[in-house]
Motif scaffolding. Structure first.
Motif, PDB file in Angstrom:
ATOM      1  N   ALA A 220      28.223  39.157  23.836  1.00  0.00           N
ATOM      2  CA  ALA A 220      27.349  39.930  24.716  1.00  0.00           C
ATOM      3  C   ALA A 220      26.441  39.003  25.510  1.00  0.00           C
ATOM      4  CB  ALA A 220      26.512  40.897  23.883  1.00  0.00           C
ATOM      5  N   VAL A 221      26.001  39.476  26.650  1.00  0.00           N
ATOM      6  CA  VAL A 221      25.069  38.702  27.484  1.00  0.00           C
ATOM      7  C   VAL A 221      23.974  39.633  27.999  1.00  0.00           C
ATOM      8  CG1 VAL A 221      26.930  37.158  28.257  1.00  0.00           C
ATOM      9  CG2 VAL A 221      26.278  39.091  29.692  1.00  0.00           C
TER      10      VAL A 221
ATOM     11  N   MET B 155      32.953  33.902  22.610  1.00  0.00           N
ATOM     12  CA  MET B 155      32.001  33.476  23.627  1.00  0.00           C
ATOM     13  C   MET B 155      32.405  32.181  24.352  1.00  0.00           C
ATOM     14  SD  MET B 155      29.474  34.066  25.491  1.00  0.00           S
ATOM     15  CE  MET B 155      28.279  35.302  25.011  1.00  0.00           C
ATOM     16  N   PRO B 156      33.035  31.205  23.664  1.00  0.00           N
ATOM     17  CA  PRO B 156      33.402  29.991  24.405  1.00  0.00           C
ATOM     18  C   PRO B 156      34.255  30.302  25.640  1.00  0.00           C
ATOM     19  CG  PRO B 156      33.615  29.598  22.065  1.00  0.00           C
ATOM     20  CD  PRO B 156      33.321  31.067  22.226  1.00  0.00           C
ATOM     21  N   GLU B 157      35.217  31.236  25.510  1.00  0.00           N
ATOM     22  CA  GLU B 157      36.066  31.596  26.651  1.00  0.00           C
ATOM     23  C   GLU B 157      35.257  32.351  27.710  1.00  0.00           C
ATOM     24  OE1 GLU B 157      36.919  32.308  23.419  1.00  0.00           O
ATOM     25  OE2 GLU B 157      38.213  30.530  23.256  1.00  0.00           O
ATOM     26  N   VAL B 158      34.367  33.222  27.226  1.00  0.00           N
ATOM     27  CA  VAL B 158      33.527  33.988  28.155  1.00  0.00           C
ATOM     28  C   VAL B 158      32.614  33.044  28.927  1.00  0.00           C
ATOM     29  CG1 VAL B 158      31.594  35.625  28.236  1.00  0.00           C
ATOM     30  CG2 VAL B 158      33.632  36.144  26.866  1.00  0.00           C
ATOM     31  N   ALA B 159      32.025  32.078  28.220  1.00  0.00           N
ATOM     32  CA  ALA B 159      31.133  31.121  28.875  1.00  0.00           C
ATOM     33  C   ALA B 159      31.903  30.302  29.906  1.00  0.00           C
ATOM     34  CB  ALA B 159      30.486  30.206  27.835  1.00  0.00           C
ATOM     35  N   ALA B 160      33.106  29.903  29.529  1.00  0.00           N
ATOM     36  CA  ALA B 160      33.922  29.123  30.464  1.00  0.00           C
ATOM     37  C   ALA B 160      34.216  29.937  31.712  1.00  0.00           C
ATOM     38  CB  ALA B 160      35.216  28.685  29.786  1.00  0.00           C
TER      39      ALA B 160
ATOM     40  N   ASP C  72      38.318  38.348  31.545  1.00  0.00           N
ATOM     41  CA  ASP C  72      38.677  39.277  32.619  1.00  0.00           C
ATOM     42  C   ASP C  72      37.485  40.057  33.120  1.00  0.00           C
ATOM     43  OD1 ASP C  72      41.203  38.945  33.332  1.00  0.00           O
ATOM     44  OD2 ASP C  72      41.994  40.811  32.425  1.00  0.00           O
ATOM     45  N   ARG C  73      36.724  40.584  32.166  1.00  0.00           N
ATOM     46  CA  ARG C  73      35.541  41.363  32.542  1.00  0.00           C
ATOM     47  C   ARG C  73      34.508  40.472  33.237  1.00  0.00           C
ATOM     48  NH1 ARG C  73      32.547  44.772  28.476  1.00  0.00           N
ATOM     49  NH2 ARG C  73      31.542  45.525  30.371  1.00  0.00           N
ATOM     50  N   VAL C  74      34.419  39.238  32.810  1.00  0.00           N
ATOM     51  CA  VAL C  74      33.468  38.314  33.440  1.00  0.00           C
ATOM     52  C   VAL C  74      33.772  38.218  34.933  1.00  0.00           C
ATOM     53  CG1 VAL C  74      32.766  35.897  33.614  1.00  0.00           C
ATOM     54  CG2 VAL C  74      32.994  36.979  31.364  1.00  0.00           C
ATOM     55  N   ARG C  75      35.048  38.072  35.238  1.00  0.00           N
ATOM     56  CA  ARG C  75      35.452  37.956  36.642  1.00  0.00           C
ATOM     57  C   ARG C  75      35.002  39.188  37.424  1.00  0.00           C
ATOM     58  NH1 ARG C  75      40.911  36.903  35.621  1.00  0.00           N
ATOM     59  NH2 ARG C  75      40.075  35.234  34.340  1.00  0.00           N
ATOM     60  N   ARG C  76      35.247  40.357  36.847  1.00  0.00           N
ATOM     61  CA  ARG C  76      34.881  41.595  37.552  1.00  0.00           C
ATOM     62  C   ARG C  76      33.355  41.725  37.686  1.00  0.00           C
ATOM     63  NH1 ARG C  76      38.919  43.872  34.224  1.00  0.00           N
ATOM     64  NH2 ARG C  76      37.412  45.042  33.011  1.00  0.00           N
ATOM     65  N   ILE C  77      32.646  41.314  36.626  1.00  0.00           N
ATOM     66  CA  ILE C  77      31.191  41.434  36.646  1.00  0.00           C
ATOM     67  C   ILE C  77      30.579  40.552  37.734  1.00  0.00           C
ATOM     68  CG2 ILE C  77      29.137  40.704  35.328  1.00  0.00           C
ATOM     69  CD1 ILE C  77      30.601  41.840  32.842  1.00  0.00           C
ATOM     70  N   VAL C  78      31.038  39.303  37.797  1.00  0.00           N
ATOM     71  CA  VAL C  78      30.491  38.395  38.803  1.00  0.00           C
ATOM     72  C   VAL C  78      30.795  38.923  40.204  1.00  0.00           C
ATOM     73  CG1 VAL C  78      30.629  36.063  39.764  1.00  0.00           C
ATOM     74  CG2 VAL C  78      30.536  36.392  37.283  1.00  0.00           C
ATOM     75  N   HIS C  79      32.003  39.408  40.362  1.00  0.00           N
ATOM     76  CA  HIS C  79      32.404  39.961  41.652  1.00  0.00           C
ATOM     77  C   HIS C  79      31.487  41.122  42.045  1.00  0.00           C
ATOM     78  CE1 HIS C  79      35.121  40.963  44.914  1.00  0.00           C
ATOM     79  NE2 HIS C  79      35.004  42.231  44.557  1.00  0.00           N
ATOM     80  N   ARG C  80      31.249  41.993  41.088  1.00  0.00           N
ATOM     81  CA  ARG C  80      30.437  43.176  41.366  1.00  0.00           C
ATOM     82  C   ARG C  80      28.981  42.792  41.674  1.00  0.00           C
ATOM     83  NH1 ARG C  80      31.377  47.883  37.278  1.00  0.00           N
ATOM     84  NH2 ARG C  80      33.439  47.664  38.172  1.00  0.00           N
ATOM     85  N   LEU C  81      28.476  41.812  40.948  1.00  0.00           N
ATOM     86  CA  LEU C  81      27.086  41.392  41.176  1.00  0.00           C
ATOM     87  C   LEU C  81      26.928  40.753  42.558  1.00  0.00           C
ATOM     88  CD1 LEU C  81      26.114  39.912  37.690  1.00  0.00           C
ATOM     89  CD2 LEU C  81      25.081  41.910  38.775  1.00  0.00           C
TER      90      LEU C  81
END
Lengths: 621, 246
Positions: free
Chosen positions: A131-132, A91-96, A145-154
């Motif tokens: 998870a979030v 999660m620390p990397e995901v949060a970052a 990586d998925r975070v980047r795609r998720i933010v982009h998609r949102l």
């Protein structure tokens, strides 16, 4: 002025939908929050006015629940699960990555009012962490990586449900659920997961008198599966015997104990079994109304569960004269929570159902006597009710073939952490912890948390203890930590959880847990003194003895058991005795203020490599 | 008749009580003082300070909320319980910002008096030095949250005695604090200076303005006798005129 009028009208409409009923305050405020992104001052005034209570009562509720806010939130609220397991899983990397992609810190909202980033304790997805929650949508198994795609998609499509491109197994794929959540049922035992005849338990129950039903449950020796382990049959008996009515049966689906997620799977895959169990309980205690208290984090299951209830009404399994039994009228409604761990405590849960803050109540009187709205109420865990239905179907002896003398039947375990196969395991009570570790593929366990942070951190020397009320009781949470993990950091993290989730009503829980964490953290900085160990032991004892509810009575347990079973970790934190200063004296902090005042560094030198002043320091302070 | 009285034991003393009474009430009537802070005679018990913790048949309970029953054995004045109470009082002292020597409530303050009764010179816990809001917006009453102990007396009295609902609790955990029924602070509420809610504050959190030091230090309530002294003295007689419910 116009906008104000529109707000008023919209709030009035929401209140009206809930009958202007102040006991439905939580529903009203959840809807206001969803509609406006927060509960404004004007909205609070209006809700108070319409429901006939004081404004302070509304503000009090809003300020209690983590999912309600008195300040504007983004259109999309991303809640990062800050549980210990999520942290282990990255999660620390995901949060970052979220902070970087959105350009905001945790707790902030983007300037366009689109995104809010928040933290939240365990959301019941430890088996697929990190998870979030994106509004109500669960997003699991994250990486940067998925975070980047998720933010982009949102940004492209602000509908969080569009993030679900692949649904999980079983009912996670149901059109009314459509979640990427996976069940991860690793060991399907015979009580919960075997094939069965639908409603056989209910049919059998209705052939018996309510007293006989209670007798069957008592004979089965079924005890509460939420963690406390109170005998279910006796609870039913007390509620049945209580004067007054109407009576209520409430199902506690607020599983918030960090590391627990078994009820998530039951609600997804066995909702009929659960509602069957609730209906049997209602028949036994004489209740005409049931409430399923669903934790806010599981809001994604709500529409599906409403649908199951509707089907049951249509099939004559709920409503008037259930299965043709004259006079047996019973129905169930869903009460959604709004982000509060302490609401899993049964009296706090009742407060929450009444539309109040989730403060626990003074006991006695117990809920069986005076519960929901002051009426006799029985609160049971999801798994307990499922098992009650199976007991009525197969008989108490069948159930007792598993388990130990004082712990009958099977138990669902939610296993997560450092193991190969995290997920749900149905095991007979009495199974050795070491066997459980083999089952889930935990090869290098240095410590195992049994029963969540309000349970016990078990040392390898005790891995042969058995999972049962006599030895290692648990509501189901098993978290494995491999030998590389920093256990004192984990203890500190869980204390932070209790501090955040305390209702703050009683002194020992509100203040004591803060003091526990302060001292643990000081030890972790290498500033511990030998006397701190005794200090911690006494503080833990005081909190446990004097707290009002189960939260405070159990929050110091990890400190207690680690002081006993992992004492060397604490010893290793004691400050070096060869220093000139007391280890607890933080000279840097002490000098910082005066340095700021005089505008220059002090003459005191220290070796920047070490955390503490080095012994060669001249003593001319 | 027999059904209405119960007999129980507290500190080895056999006590008769009315069914429905709490341990704290029954003990007091029998001349046994149980230290307490959030409790106030006549109000719904709050059970928050936990200072009245006793052992009932071996188990810890708050005496202010626990009902009497036959065959209860209650421990009250034991070293163990005095130690627990000392810990709780010290928690309250470090949780807020309490400066007795500068506080106008000094000598009238129940927290201070309890601390003295329990021989607390300085708390063993580190001060938490919280930032708390002071609300001076009311013309006649000052609300200094630095000294609030969250006893809920003002909340209950305002609601149940004054019939106004001026106060309530906001926030949770360590952030729980006293809230006011108005967007504009105490000055915007309908609190009046002679509301009972103001007088029942056990500490220096709710203060009537322009009344400080009217009673000189040395002649104040707990200068005359320590807290709790009134209970043993006139066993069986009602409490002095402190209760708003009389």
């Amino acid at each position: 002025m116009d906008e104000n009028g529109a707000t008023k009208a919209a709030v009035q409409a929401i209140c009206r939908e809930h009958g202007n009923d102040r006991t439905r305050m939580l529903d009203i405020l959840r809807d206001v929050q969803r509609r406006f992104g927060f509960v404004s001052d004007e909205a609070m005034d209006e809700v108070a006015e319409v429901t006939g209570c004081a404004r302070i009562d509304v503000e009090s509720v809003v300020s209690f629940y983590a999912f309600l806010s008195d300040r504007p939130q983004g259109r999309i609220v991303i809640r990062l699960c800050n549980d210990v397991v999520d942290e282990l899983k990255g999660m620390p990397e995901v949060a970052a990555a979220f902070r970087r992609e959105l350009g905001i810190a945790i707790g902030e909202t983007t300037s366009d009012g689109f995104f809010t980033l928040a933290e939240t304790p365990c959301i019941g997805m430890c088996d697929q962490a990190p998870a979030v929650l994106v509004n109500d949508v669960v997003v699991t198994d994250l990486d940067p990586d998925r975070v980047r795609r998720i933010v982009h998609r949102l940004r492209y499509n602000p509908d969080p449900s569009a993030l679900v491109t692949e649904v999980g197994d079983g009912n996670n794929g149901h059109p009314l659920v459509r979640a990427m959540v996976r069940n991860n049922v690793r060991r399907a035992g015979e009580v919960i997961f075997s094939d069965r005849m639908a409603e056989a338990g209910l049919q059998q129950a209705l052939r018996l008198t309510p007293e006989r039903v209670i007798e069957q449950v008592k004979q089965s020796k079924l005890c509460g599966r939420g963690g406390a382990g109170f005998p279910t049959g006796r609870k039913w008996e007390f509620t049945r015997a209580a004067q007054g009515g109407p009576k209520y049966i409430i199902c506690n689906a607020d599983e918030g104990e960090p590391g627990t997620f078994k009820d998530r799977v039951l609600l997804t895959e066995r909702p009929d079994l659960l509602f069957e169990g609730m209906t049997i309980a209602a028949y036994a205690i004489g209740a005409s109304e049931g409430i399923l208290y669903l934790r806010g984090e599981y809001a994604y299951l709500r529409r599906f569960l409403e649908h199951v209830l509707e089907e049951r009404r249509r099939a004559g399994l709920l409503g008037q004269s259930i299965l043709g039994v004259d006079g047996f009228d019973f129905d169930i409604r869903i009460q959604l929570g709004a982000g509060s761990y302490v609401c899993g405590e049964e009296t706090a849960l009742i407060s929450s159902c009444e539309g109040q803050r989730g403060d626990p109540k003074n006991r006695p009187p117990f809920p069986a006597e005076k519960g929901f709205l002051g009426r006799p109420t029985c609160v049971n865990n999801v798994e307990t009710l499922c098992k009650a239905a199976r007991i009525l179907e197969e008989g108490p002896d069948w159930f007792r073939q598993w388990g130990t003398e004082s712990s009958a039947g099977t138990k669902l375990l939610s296993i997560s952490g450092d193991c190969l196969r995290p997920g749900i395991y149905e095991v007979p009570f009495g199974v050795k912890l070491s066997d459980v570790l083999k089952l889930c593929g935990a090869r290098d366990a240095g410590a195992v948390l049994v029963g969540g942070p309000s349970g016990r951190l078990v040392a390898p020397a005790d891995f042969d203890e058995r999972i049962c009320f006599e030895e290692l009781p648990t509501g189901g949470a098993i978290v494995v930590f491999d030998s590389s993990r920093d256990l004192l950091r984990i203890v500190s993290r869980y204390l932070a959880f209790f501090i955040d989730e305390s209702c703050g009503h009683c002194t020992p829980c509100r203040v004591g847990n803060v003091l526990l964490k302060e001292r643990i953290d000081r030890l972790r900085r290498g500033q511990g003194e030998r006397s701190d160990l005794e200090y911690l032991e006494r503080l833990a004892r005081t909190i446990q003895a004097t707290s009002r509810c189960g939260l405070g009575q159990t929050s110091p347990r990890l400190v207690e058991c680690t002081l006993r079973d992992f004492r060397s970790l604490y010893e290793a934190c004691l400050g070096r005795p060869d220093l000139e200063l007391r280890p607890s004296f933080d000279i840097r902090a002490a000098l910082r203020e005066s340095e700021a005042l005089v505008g220059r560094d002090s003459v005191y030198n220290w070796n920047e490599q070490s955390e503490l002043p080095c012994r060669t320091t001249p003593s001319r302070l | 008749m027999q059904n209405d009285t119960v007999t129980f034991v507290i500190d080895q003393k056999e006590v008769r009580a009315r069914r429905g009474q709490t341990i704290l009430e029954a003990a007091e009537q029998a001349g046994v003082y149980i230290p307490r802070l959030c409790h106030l005679k006549g109000l719904t018990p709050h059970g928050s300070c936990r200072v009245c913790t006793v052992r009932v048949n071996g188990r810890y309970q708050a005496a202010c909320t626990y009902p009497v029953a036959d065959d209860l054995v209650v421990e009250n004045d034991t070293e163990e319980l005095r130690t627990l109470r000392r810990d709780l009082l010290e928690m309250l002292l470090v949780e807020g910002n309490h400066f007795c020597m500068f506080c106008e409530k000094s000598g009238h303050c129940e927290l201070q008096a309890l601390a003295y009764r329990h021989s607390i010179a300085a708390p063993k816990y580190p001060h938490l030095w919280p930032r708390r809001e002071v609300d001076a917006s009311h013309p006649d009453v000052l609300l200094d949250r630095n000294r609030c102990v969250l006893c809920g007396r003002c909340v209950r009295v305002s609601r149940d005695v004054d019939g106004k609902n001026v106060f309530g609790f906001v926030g949770r955990g360590p952030h729980r604090h006293l809230g006011v029924n108005s967007r504009r602070g105490l000055g915007g509420s309908d609190l009046s200076a002679d509301d009972q809610a103001v007088t029942v504050c056990p500490v220096g959190c709710l203060l009537r303005k322009r009344t400080a030091f009217q009673v000189p230090v040395g002649q104040r309530r707990f200068d005359r006798q320590p807290i709790g002294a009134e209970v043993g003295a006139g066993a069986g007689s009602p409490q002095p005129s402190e209760s708003p419910m009389q």
